[in-house]
Each structure stands twice: as structure tokens, then as C-alpha cells.
Design a protein around this motif. Sequence first.
Motif, short mmCIF file in Angstrom:
data_model
loop_
_atom_site.label_atom_id
_atom_site.label_comp_id
_atom_site.label_asym_id
_atom_site.label_seq_id
_atom_site.Cartn_x
_atom_site.Cartn_y
_atom_site.Cartn_z
N SER A 240 29.28 -19.81 20.06
CA SER A 240 30.38 -19.17 19.99
C SER A 240 30.18 -17.91 19.37
O SER A 240 30.37 -17.95 17.97
CB SER A 240 31.75 -19.96 20.02
N GLN A 241 30.48 -16.77 19.90
CA GLN A 241 29.97 -15.49 19.21
C GLN A 241 31.10 -14.77 18.80
O GLN A 241 31.08 -13.77 18.22
CB GLN A 241 29.13 -14.70 19.98
N ASP A 242 32.48 -15.03 19.19
CA ASP A 242 33.45 -14.49 19.11
C ASP A 242 33.82 -14.01 17.64
O ASP A 242 34.46 -13.16 17.43
CB ASP A 242 34.84 -14.73 19.81
N LYS A 243 33.71 -15.05 16.57
CA LYS A 243 33.95 -14.69 15.35
C LYS A 243 32.59 -14.37 14.43
O LYS A 243 32.84 -14.31 13.34
CB LYS A 243 34.60 -16.06 14.77
N LEU A 244 31.68 -14.14 15.03
CA LEU A 244 30.61 -13.91 14.29
C LEU A 244 30.14 -12.42 14.30
O LEU A 244 30.50 -11.74 15.27
CB LEU A 244 29.24 -14.42 14.80
N PRO A 245 29.93 -11.70 12.98
CA PRO A 245 29.62 -10.41 12.90
C PRO A 245 28.19 -9.91 13.52
O PRO A 245 27.18 -9.90 12.46
CB PRO A 245 29.73 -10.16 11.41
N LYS B 199 29.16 -14.58 0.53
CA LYS B 199 30.23 -15.04 1.41
C LYS B 199 29.76 -16.21 2.47
O LYS B 199 28.43 -15.94 2.88
CB LYS B 199 30.58 -13.83 2.36
N GLN C 191 29.78 -17.89 6.51
CA GLN C 191 30.42 -18.02 7.97
C GLN C 191 30.11 -19.28 8.48
O GLN C 191 29.13 -20.10 8.43
CB GLN C 191 29.41 -17.06 8.48
N THR C 192 31.06 -19.69 9.40
CA THR C 192 30.68 -21.15 10.16
C THR C 192 30.31 -20.68 11.61
O THR C 192 30.76 -19.83 12.08
CB THR C 192 32.16 -21.87 10.08
N SER D 151 29.88 -22.27 15.56
CA SER D 151 30.34 -23.31 16.43
C SER D 151 29.42 -23.33 17.84
O SER D 151 29.14 -22.18 18.17
CB SER D 151 31.74 -23.15 16.85
N SER E 230 27.65 -24.26 8.50
CA SER E 230 27.98 -22.90 7.80
C SER E 230 26.77 -22.59 7.04
O SER E 230 25.75 -23.29 6.48
CB SER E 230 29.17 -22.97 7.03
#
Length: 188
Positions: free
Chosen positions: A46-51, A82, A84-85, A87, A116
Motif C-alpha cells: 500500500s503506497q498511499d502513505k509512503l513518501p 523517523k 514509517q510503517t 502495509s 516498520s
Amino acid sequence: VDDDGMIYGVGKGSAAITATLKGAKRTWTAKLTVTCARAVTEVQVSQDKLPLYESHDPLVADVLDPASEYADLPVLVLRVGKSQTISATLLPKDANNRKWTLTTSDPEIVKASGTSFTGKRAGECLVTVQSNQNPEVFTAYRALVVQPVTKVKIVSDENSLYVGESLMLDATVSPDSATIRQVKWTSD
């Protein structure tokens, strides 16, 4: 099973296989239960929350190693300190073992733990989401860990000029260890 004892997986499930040998005075049999599993064939992250950035994106292009063997992979940007998780979904949905592992090629740059990862120090490495059942199936990212900018200051000897004149400005970026230092100039 065919006449030579070759079995073929045609569907998910179990089957009892029997081998029989008839002799003149006795019959021998052996039984084996074989389980046919569905293998993982794809890892979807799931790439929607990955920078994520492409390696040619101006934000990251100047700081990436141009000789990297991972040049074609999407760039995952993470700040020092920082986390990052991630999914992930492994397909097909009826695969027997849909568990996955997050790994990093350099734990001194990125530390992976469970689902993470954390930026440890500025640099580049490979981050991989890999099927536990089928290690040849994975999704990989080129991780870029950056030391963030904390301050930008415009430096000039003058703050006024006459029509027709020009004035060269400079920008000071802090800290000196900041990874992405290129400023973009605009006016209103």
C-alpha cells in the motif's frame, strides 16, 4: 497421480496417494497424504502513505548515487530518526502462507523491525518486502534517509535596489549536515 508415480498439483487441498504391489503370496501397500498449496505470486505494498519519488524527481535526484544498482526502483524518502510503517498484501488471496518480512540491505542506515522501518543515519540502501513462503516474490524500494533542514536564511548585503539594478541573494541552509540543500527561488 500417473502410472509412473508422478503427482501433479491441480488444486489447493490434500489427497491420499496409494502405491500397491501384488506379489504371488502377498500384496503390499503404502499410503501417503500429499498437500497441495497455493504459492504466493505477488507482493502488493500500500503506497498511499509512503513518501515515494521517482529517481529523476528534482527533490531527490541531486542527492542520489547515480551509480546505484537500484537506480530504476522507486525512492522511499525517510528522515533520520523517523519511522514509517508498511502495509502489504500477498496474492493470491487463497495462498497458504501470506506472511511477509521487511528487510534492509544496511541496518546502519535503515533499521527494519516487524512492519516498520526507521531512518538511522543519512544514506541509501535497499528496503525489501518479501514473501516468507516464496522468497523470489518481493517488492523493493531504494531508501534515501535524509538529514532534515531545520532553517533557511536569506543572506544579502542589501535589501533594496533601484529600478534596472540587480542584486544577488544567497541562502544559508542549516544544519550543515542537511541532505537536501537546494533552495528554489520565487517572488510574488
